[in-house]
Design an enzyme around this catalytic site. Structure first.
Site: not given
Ligand SMILES: NC(=O)c1ccc[n+]([C@@H]2O[C@H](COP(=O)([O-])OP(=O)(O)OC[C@H]3O[C@@H](n4cnc5c(N)ncnc54)[C@H](O)[C@@H]3O)[C@@H](O)[C@H]2O)c1
Length: 245
Positions: A76, A134, A138
């Site tokens: 992502t 998260h 991340k």
């Protein structure tokens, strides 16, 4: 199926495990750009599964297009380049399957969120927010999944002009809250709160296996196809009710 793993971090290792469990062979592992550039011949029928870094995903995808290898990416943080990547897919007649979240449960959650947003927009007095939690490693915030959730809410809630990655936002902005905590693999929540009650939906990944399995299933799905695919194509193929997609 022959698989090249691109990005041998937390997700890459889980993809390797799922591939082996499903009887696929791992023919190469890239953990940086020079591993990739060492590929001399393209093995017949190979697919590349990429969980690398936001800044390396596009280069890896374009390399796969040039080498005529289908590529599945869960990375992502690069979606601002998606229009350009789609043009390159067409130019090279390449195969790309991308998803901000390969978990089948999350993809059901996306549909629940859209339905939920359509129902709640007719009621007054509710304030909606999106929250994602998260692990501390991340790199991008908010998560690609939270962005998709927020954008789907905006479609049904004209009182918002946009979303912002902050808990403190003006009335016309949908708040998307990012929390970074320990080793949490991924939790997403949509909350509608009023003075009298709270309604919420939540998806909580217990580990990374669901993401890896979704990516390997996606690879099995696209290995003989050309074009750009998302979970929508996969779910339709699996018989998911289309009225929710
Ligand atoms: N779509 C999904 O379902 C899903 C699920 C989990 C994570 N993710 C995303 O996947 C990505 C990877 O997550 P992670 O937790 O495994 O990260 P990670 O940091 O553990 O692993 C990334 C790996 O990529 C390697 N790398 C660096 N440059 C590279 C290059 N040019 N080519 C190939 N590999 C390279 C790094 O050395 C590292 O080992 C992130 O963008 C994350 O947000 C997506």
């Amino acid at each position: 199926m022959k698989v090249i793993i691109s990005g041998y971090g937390r997700m890459g290792k889980m993809v390797e495990q799922v591939c082996r469990e499903r009887g696929h062979s791992i023919v190469d592992i890239w953990d940086n750009a020079s591993d990739r550039d060492k590929l001399s011949t393209v093995p017949d029928g190979v697919v590349v599964i990429d969980f690398s870094l936001p800044e390396s995903a596009v280069e890896n995808i374009l390399f796969c297009f040039q080498k005529q290898m289908p590529v599945i990416t869960g990375t992502t943080g690069w979606y601002q380049q998606l229009p350009e990547v789609k043009k390159m897919a067409e130019k090279f007649n390449g195969t790309l399957f991308y998803a901000p979240n390969f978990s089948l449960g999350v993809n059901v959650f996306f549909q629940l969120n859209r339905l939920f947003a359509r129902m709640m927009t007719s009621l007054t007095g509710y304030r909606v927010s999106v929250e994602e939690i998260h692990h501390v490693h991340k790199l991008d915030a908010p998560s690609g999944t939270a962005i998709r959730i927020a954008e789907d809410i905006l479609v049904s809630h004209p009182e918002f002009d946009s979303w912002q990655n902050s808990p403190d936002v003006p009335e016309n902005v949908l708040p998307v809250i990012s929390v970074r905590q320990g080793e949490v693999p991924g939790t997403h929540k949509v909350v509608y709160d009023s003075d009298s009650d709270t309604l919420s939906i939540k998806h909580e990944a217990k580990n990374r296996k669901g993401f890896a399995l979704g990516a390997v299933l996606a690879a099995e799905f696209v290995q003989d196809k050309k074009g750009v695919f998302t979970m929508r194509d996969f779910l339709i193929d699996r018989g998911f009710p289309q009225e929710f997609l």
